[in-house]
Design an enzyme around this catalytic site. Structure first.
Site, PDB file in Angstrom:
ATOM      1  N   ASP A  50      -1.467   0.875  -1.802  1.00 22.40           N
ATOM      2  CA  ASP A  50      -2.830   1.394  -1.587  1.00 22.40           C
ATOM      3  C   ASP A  50      -3.000   1.800  -0.118  1.00 22.40           C
ATOM      4  O   ASP A  50      -3.999   2.416   0.254  1.00 22.40           O
ATOM      5  CB  ASP A  50      -3.907   0.405  -2.059  1.00 22.40           C
ATOM      6  CG  ASP A  50      -3.932  -0.877  -1.262  1.00 22.40           C
ATOM      7  OD1 ASP A  50      -3.005  -1.116  -0.463  1.00 22.40           O
ATOM      8  OD2 ASP A  50      -4.888  -1.667  -1.450  1.00 22.40           O
ATOM      9  N   SER A  51      -1.984   1.512   0.718  1.00 27.74           N
ATOM     10  CA  SER A  51      -1.959   2.055   2.079  1.00 27.74           C
ATOM     11  C   SER A  51      -2.004   3.584   2.025  1.00 27.74           C
ATOM     12  O   SER A  51      -2.386   4.227   3.006  1.00 27.74           O
ATOM     13  CB  SER A  51      -0.699   1.594   2.822  1.00 27.74           C
ATOM     14  OG  SER A  51       0.457   1.842   2.036  1.00 27.74           O
ATOM     15  N   ASP A  89       0.516  -0.329  -6.797  1.00 26.57           N
ATOM     16  CA  ASP A  89      -0.280  -1.332  -6.071  1.00 26.57           C
ATOM     17  C   ASP A  89      -1.716  -1.312  -6.605  1.00 26.57           C
ATOM     18  O   ASP A  89      -2.398  -0.280  -6.528  1.00 26.57           O
ATOM     19  CB  ASP A  89      -0.256  -0.938  -4.589  1.00 26.57           C
ATOM     20  CG  ASP A  89      -0.594  -2.087  -3.675  1.00 26.57           C
ATOM     21  OD1 ASP A  89      -0.642  -3.234  -4.135  1.00 26.57           O
ATOM     22  OD2 ASP A  89      -0.795  -1.818  -2.458  1.00 26.57           O
ATOM     23  N   LYS A 119       1.763  -4.614  -8.293  1.00 23.87           N
ATOM     24  CA  LYS A 119       1.592  -5.663  -7.272  1.00 23.87           C
ATOM     25  C   LYS A 119       0.101  -5.898  -7.088  1.00 23.87           C
ATOM     26  O   LYS A 119      -0.687  -4.950  -7.178  1.00 23.87           O
ATOM     27  CB  LYS A 119       2.233  -5.207  -5.957  1.00 23.87           C
ATOM     28  CG  LYS A 119       1.818  -6.022  -4.737  1.00 23.87           C
ATOM     29  CD  LYS A 119       2.607  -5.676  -3.511  1.00 23.87           C
ATOM     30  CE  LYS A 119       1.959  -4.700  -2.554  1.00 23.87           C
ATOM     31  NZ  LYS A 119       0.583  -5.021  -2.125  1.00 23.87           N
ATOM     32  N   GLU A 121      -2.798  -8.358  -4.608  1.00 24.56           N
ATOM     33  CA  GLU A 121      -2.942  -9.210  -3.425  1.00 24.56           C
ATOM     34  C   GLU A 121      -3.642 -10.510  -3.770  1.00 24.56           C
ATOM     35  O   GLU A 121      -4.588 -10.519  -4.565  1.00 24.56           O
ATOM     36  CB  GLU A 121      -3.780  -8.485  -2.347  1.00 24.56           C
ATOM     37  CG  GLU A 121      -3.098  -7.271  -1.773  1.00 24.56           C
ATOM     38  CD  GLU A 121      -3.864  -6.645  -0.597  1.00 24.56           C
ATOM     39  OE1 GLU A 121      -4.870  -7.243  -0.119  1.00 24.56           O
ATOM     40  OE2 GLU A 121      -3.451  -5.570  -0.159  1.00 24.56           O
ATOM     41  N   GLU A 188       3.394 -10.606   4.102  1.00 20.21           N
ATOM     42  CA  GLU A 188       3.076  -9.635   5.159  1.00 20.21           C
ATOM     43  C   GLU A 188       2.642 -10.349   6.437  1.00 20.21           C
ATOM     44  O   GLU A 188       1.796 -11.258   6.391  1.00 20.21           O
ATOM     45  CB  GLU A 188       1.949  -8.697   4.677  1.00 20.21           C
ATOM     46  CG  GLU A 188       1.554  -7.677   5.737  1.00 20.21           C
ATOM     47  CD  GLU A 188       0.652  -6.559   5.228  1.00 20.21           C
ATOM     48  OE1 GLU A 188       0.444  -6.444   3.996  1.00 20.21           O
ATOM     49  OE2 GLU A 188       0.165  -5.790   6.079  1.00 20.21           O
TER      50      GLU A 188
HETATM   51  O1  KIV Z   1      -0.369  -0.847   0.371  1.00 21.93           O
HETATM   52  C1  KIV Z   1       0.693  -1.154   0.888  1.00 21.93           C
HETATM   53  O2  KIV Z   1       1.498  -0.328   1.322  1.00 21.93           O
HETATM   54  C2  KIV Z   1       0.983  -2.560   1.010  1.00 21.93           C
HETATM   55  C3  KIV Z   1       1.780  -2.942   2.209  1.00 21.93           C
HETATM   56  C4  KIV Z   1       0.902  -2.959   3.400  1.00 21.93           C
HETATM   57  C5  KIV Z   1       2.423  -4.239   2.042  1.00 21.93           C
HETATM   58  O3  KIV Z   1       0.526  -3.350   0.244  1.00 21.93           O
END
Ligand code: KIV
Length: 315
Positions: A50-51, A89, A119, A121, A188
């Site tokens: 989600d980055s 994500d 994934k 969080e 992280e």
């Molecule tokens: O969104 C992402 O790229 C991530 C990384 C910061 C670990 O979750």
């Protein structure tokens, strides 16, 4: 440069890599060109993070990115990397409300975008979500340490596991996620020693981003690796372009070598230099060269001595 399309990784490969201490090298990608080069460069896995909300879509934080936007990014990534293990994500808002919501959105990553896993969080607070996703037949991994979606509740982007309390909390969360069925966990922003402790106390692979080289593999954000985003680049995020720039410019094919028709094998642009940089990253991860001390959050002696006193620290 020869293509290096490896067979797609699976859970058994990841387990074997952990047992044999072969570090896994993965990066994020959010579009067709980067995922195409990532696969060509021999990367093990890709995270559609989600980055991407920040580095690709220009939001100030990851919190604005929506599930629909993530699906669009993930579809493009799958097209560029048809043979790579891809993790979608879960963005903020896609799994907090209920287990059903979490399963529904995880399914979107698999059915609409062709992802292999997702994934999410968080630790204990998301374990029932992770279990529900896993029980529905979708591979799910956890993300601990600094978790950007909830960075506000940590007082900003802060390094984790520098105190016994933070270390034990992360270790406990990791054990809960393992129990809930996580196939792996990403840590992280923490010093190498506590990350290494967590990796050695869990059976599943533990990967790191800014967590040193005592874990089972490394993740980097593609835009950091390629130096393509300057609003925020943490110090552990090494840009690999300077290491390959000389060989890139010295080896450009002369124009007379190019084919007149058909696919031209040009090596004079961003695709090629990015491929060299990603290959260098993979090489340095596999050989244990990256991350070195310069790219770690290093503990002071007194901080390490405090952590070692934890009852949950393997002596
Ligand atoms: O969104 C992402 O790229 C991530 C990384 C910061 C670990 O979750």
């Amino acid at each position: 440069m020869t293509d290096n399309i490896k067979p797609k990784i699976n859970l058994q490969t990841l387990k074997t890599y952990k047992e044999k201490k072969i570090p896994v090298a993965w990066i994020t990608a959010y579009d067709f060109p980067v995922s195409y080069i990532a696969e060509k460069s021999g990367i093990d896995m890709i995270l559609v993070g989600d980055s991407g909300g920040m580095v690709q879509l220009g939001y100030k934080t990851t919190n604005s990115v929506t599930m629909d936007e993530m699906i669009t990014l993930a579809k493009a990534v799958r097209k560029g990397a048809p043979n790579t293990f891809i993790i979608g994500d879960m963005p903020q808002g896609s799994y907090e409300v209920s287990d059903e919501d979490a399963v529904r959105n995880a399914l979107r990553f698999v059915k609409e975008a062709g992802c292999d896993a997702i994934k999410l969080e968080g630790g204990k607070r998301v374990s029932s979500r992770l279990k529900a996703i896993n029980d529905s037949g979708i591979l799910a991994m956890g993300h601990l340490g600094l978790t950007p979606q909830s960075a506000g509740s940590f007082g900003g982007y802060r390094v984790q596991c520098k105190t016994i309390k933070s270390y034990e909390q992360n270790l406990d969360d990791a054990l809960v996620l393992q129990e809930a069925g996580a196939f792996a966990i990403l840590l992280e922003a923490m010093p190498p020693e506590p990350a290494g402790q967590i990796a050695s106390q869990l059976k599943i692979p533990i990967y790191g981003i800014g967590a040193g080289n005592l874990v089972d593999g490394q993740l980097l954000i593609a835009h950091d690796l390629l130096g393509f985003y300057n609003d925020f680049r943490p110090h552990f995020a090494k840009c690999f372009i300077p290491e390959v720039i000389n060989s890139f410019s010295e080896n450009i094919f002369p124009i007379s070598n190019l084919k007149k028709y058909g696919v031209e094998e040009r090596n004079d642009g961003l695709l090629h230099i990015s491929e060299l940089a990603i290959r260098k990253y993979v090489e340095e991860v596999k050989s244990g060269l990256f991350p070195d001390l310069n790219y770690n959050y290093n503990l002071k002696e007194n901080e390490l001595n405090e952590l070692i006193n934890s009852n949950k620290w393997l002596k």
